[in-house]
Enzyme design. Structure first.
Site, PDB file in Angstrom:
ATOM      1  N   LEU A   7      45.029  83.333   4.152  1.00  0.00           N
ATOM      2  CA  LEU A   7      45.034  83.395   2.690  1.00  0.00           C
ATOM      3  C   LEU A   7      45.833  84.607   2.210  1.00  0.00           C
ATOM      4  O   LEU A   7      45.325  85.479   1.500  1.00  0.00           O
ATOM      5  CB  LEU A   7      43.598  83.444   2.155  1.00  0.00           C
ATOM      6  N   ARG A  35      54.920  78.491  11.098  1.00  0.00           N
ATOM      7  CA  ARG A  35      55.916  78.503  12.162  1.00  0.00           C
ATOM      8  C   ARG A  35      55.558  77.373  13.131  1.00  0.00           C
ATOM      9  O   ARG A  35      54.384  77.065  13.334  1.00  0.00           O
ATOM     10  CB  ARG A  35      55.913  79.844  12.922  1.00  0.00           C
ATOM     11  N   GLU A  59      63.217  74.360  16.882  1.00  0.00           N
ATOM     12  CA  GLU A  59      64.169  73.887  15.874  1.00  0.00           C
ATOM     13  C   GLU A  59      65.602  74.020  16.371  1.00  0.00           C
ATOM     14  O   GLU A  59      65.927  74.969  17.078  1.00  0.00           O
ATOM     15  CB  GLU A  59      63.986  74.714  14.591  1.00  0.00           C
ATOM     16  N   HIS A  68      63.011  72.798   7.950  1.00  0.00           N
ATOM     17  CA  HIS A  68      62.764  74.218   7.646  1.00  0.00           C
ATOM     18  C   HIS A  68      63.435  74.646   6.340  1.00  0.00           C
ATOM     19  O   HIS A  68      64.359  75.473   6.331  1.00  0.00           O
ATOM     20  CB  HIS A  68      63.215  75.126   8.803  1.00  0.00           C
TER      21      HIS A  68
END
Lengths: 341, 315
Positions: free
Chosen positions: B154, B234, B263, B281
């Site tokens: 958070l 991520r 990626e 992304h």
């Protein structure tokens, strides 16, 4: 004496024999009935008369049953016209399983003293979610990027080209029609940091969003337009060449109202020529036909009129339809009247 | 400042590149096949006083060792997982990132992914474009409004997501390293409990050694066949192999992903699924935010080389 004994021998409900129940005519099953199933709509206060199940030609079928049909359950696929009502003099209620009422001749209903109910606010959350989802998708190119990944272009071409995706924060979003769905849209847009503007038949004095009485003026001051009003004679093709011109080359449009509110041909022309920046569309002028030119465009998101098709909405709608019918046949107030005569 | 050597690790944003070229003596690592060794064959290591990295190519120990005059790392990202922070601290190298300017965009994407998955917006578009609207019934989507949302982390982004989800009538709960006193949401000290309690689980925390594969089989099973996972953190937050098999086997209801373990490779099995939305992304890739991030990178560099306080220092 003999008659009474005969009656008591019946295995059905002691109070109403099946043939005594008032009949609710259904010309074609509304989507909610097909999806949820008829069992959820059954009641001891009425019974359905399913026109599509009869081998008789429709006109003959209706004439045969005219005396016992007191209500009609309809949706967009089965319009209620003055001609239809003419054949059914006992009808006192039309229940539509939709928020829209453009498929009902409301003037004829009023003239004939027939009440009309619709889906009330059961669709407001889902309608708003769909509208906002389409807006985010168009501005952030979510569907286009998803396609990019699935086609293997992230690997072969590199990152999705920058320069065609835009932030929501600070965008001026003009809501066309601030009814149940429009208000829910506004609430969500505020949380996304957008500036809400609107046009409506009447200004809402309890709201502080800037109001424009003219949709062209609204478009001129908006970065995006969201159409969520009803289709009426006044709103047919309301979003036209002038509105698109006012909206401008960087403007986008989202339509979760009705296809005919927008001059579709003009919109397609604007999109193809880059005169507006993009569109998120759940409705079209001639569903299920979608203008083929839109399939070539990366800045358009297309949805097959599903804005409110979730199980949750459908269950709520089912309860509301049954609730309205039962209220009517118990002489209680209708739950979601459009016109209560 | 035109003489100050700045190394950009990869092409991130044309505007940033132009700004760096204008203000500094810019070197582009991708002109040397993105290899430090090759760069050092034709350039002096001590010319580089600043490095601009991103989530693709950051600043590791090798790079730091290669540039003895390195003073500052200005990352074109808020995430710091590609930067060897310990080494930077050791060597007295300043580090700056780009928080706040991208918070809204990433949070908006999280909401967009939820709607895309639950309301099947992306899948519907495919359906319409291939002409299937006439042919078959597509099936229902699922409502978003009012569903229970669980947020992992958070921080700024997690909080922004929570505020948005509240406008959709969602109940919010979260898992974090520690309870946040200002947050009016239900706190779970255990991520399994969070996953069990919510229908939509959103990963919004930083990637550290502790949070690597924080979304594992156990968490996925707790989320369940009606649950959906949204990852805007991520790729390494999620055990990707487990995620794929859970989706294929129907043990997880759906997923919206902006990041992946390797990626730009996306597991092939996901490419055919209608209950996932895949983004390359793009969390902060809007015109406005990319420029704002670039401006922040430049401002931090200028501040450092003018002996002024950094705007957004990490170290």
């Amino acid at each position: 004496m003999a008659d009474q004994e005969e009656e008591q021998d019946n295995t059905g409900d002691q109070n109403h024999k099946p043939q005594d129940l008032p009949q609710v005519l259904i010309l074609k099953p509304p989507p909610v009935l097909s999806v949820i199933g008829e069992e959820s709509f059954l009641s001891n206060k009425y019974q359905f008369l399913k026109a599509w199940e009869s081998p008789l030609p429709l006109h003959q079928f209706l004439t045969a049953h005219a005396g016992s049909i007191q209500a009609i359950l309809c949706s967009g696929a089965s319009p209620v016209t003055d001609d239809l009502l003419q054949l059914l003099p006992s009808v006192r209620l039309v229940v539509t399983a939709s928020a829209g009422t453009n498929h009902i001749d409301l003037e004829a209903c009023h003239r004939r003293g027939i009440s009309v109910t619709n889906a009330g606010n059961v669709f407001s959350d889902d309608g708003a979610d769909a509208a906002v989802g389409l807006l985010i998708d168009v501005l952030r190119k979510i569907t286009a990027s998803d396609r990019y990944v699935r086609q293997g272009l992230w690997v072969s071409e590199g990152d999705y080209p920058l320069g065609s995706k835009f932030q929501l924060r600070g965008k001026r979003v003009g809501i066309v029609g601030l009814g149940g769905i429009g208000l829910e849209i506004a609430k969500r847009l505020e949380a996304l940091g957008c500036n809400v503007l609107y046009t409506s038949r009447k200004k809402k004095t309890f709201l502080s969003y800037p109001f424009y009485s003219d949709v062209c003026q609204l478009a001129a001051h908006s970065d995006a337009l969201i159409i969520c009003c009803a289709l009426t004679d006044q709103t047919r093709h309301m979003i036209d060449k002038d509105v698109f011109s006012a909206l401008g080359k960087e403007g986008v449009i989202v339509n979760v109202g009705r296809g005919a509110i927008v001059d579709e041909k003009e919109m397609v022309r604007c999109l193809v020529h880059g005169e507006i920046a993009g569109a998120g569309l759940d409705v079209f002028e001639n569903e299920p036909d979608v203008p083929k030119e839109l399939f070539e465009l990366d800045n358009v998101v297309l949805s097959p009129h599903r804005a409110v098709f979730t199980p949750e909405s459908f269950m709520a709608l089912c309860e509301l339809v049954v609730g309205n019918l039962e209220a009517f046949f118990s002489n209680k107030p209708l739950l979601s009247p459009v016109m209560d005569v | 400042m035109k003489s100050i050597g700045v190394l950009m690790t990869c092409p991130m944003h044309k505007y940033l590149e132009q700004q760096l070229e204008t203000h500094f003596n810019l070197f582009k690592l991708w002109h040397c096949n993105s290899s430090i060794t090759e760069f050092l064959k034709t350039h002096q290591g001590n010319t580089i006083r600043a490095v601009v990295g991103d989530t693709n190519i950051g600043v590791d120990a090798e790079l730091i060792a290669s540039f003895p005059n390195l003073e500052i790392v200005a990352s074109y990202s808020v995430g710091l997982d590609k930067i060897d922070l310990r080494k930077c601290e050791e060597k007295g190298i300043r580090v700056a990132n780009t928080p706040d300017v991208l918070t809204d965009d990433v949070a908006d994407l999280a909401i967009g992914l939820i709607l895309g998955v639950l309301r099947r917006i992306c899948a519907s578009d495919v359906y319409v474009r291939i002409g299937k609207w006439k042919d078959a019934d597509f099936g229902l989507a699922t409502k978003f409004s009012g569903k229970s949302v669980g947020i992992v982390g958070l921080g700024r982004i997690g909080t922004a997501i929570a505020k948005r989800a509240e406008a959709f009538g969602c109940s919010i709960s979260y898992f974090s390293r520690s309870q946040k006193p200002f947050a009016n949401y239900k706190f779970y000290s255990n991520i399994i409990d969070l996953a069990t309690s919510c229908q939509i689980l959103i990963v919004a925390c930083a990637l550290t050694e502790e949070t690597r594969h924080i979304i594992d089989r156990e968490v996925i099973d707790a989320l369940g066949p009606k649950g959906i996972l949204i990852n805007i953190g991520r790729g390494a937050h999620v055990d990707e192999t487990e995620l794929v098999s859970a989706l294929l086997e129907g043990r997880l209801g759906g997923a919206g992903l902006d990041v992946y373990e390797n990626e730009p490779e996306v597991p092939e099995e996901l490419l055919g699924l209608g209950n996932v939305v895949l983004q390359p992304h793009v969390g902060s890739d809007t015109v406005e935010t990319s420029d704002a991030m670039a401006d922040l990178v430049i401002s931090n560099l200028k501040a450092h080389f003018s002996n002024k306080p950094l705007l957004t220092p990490v170290i």
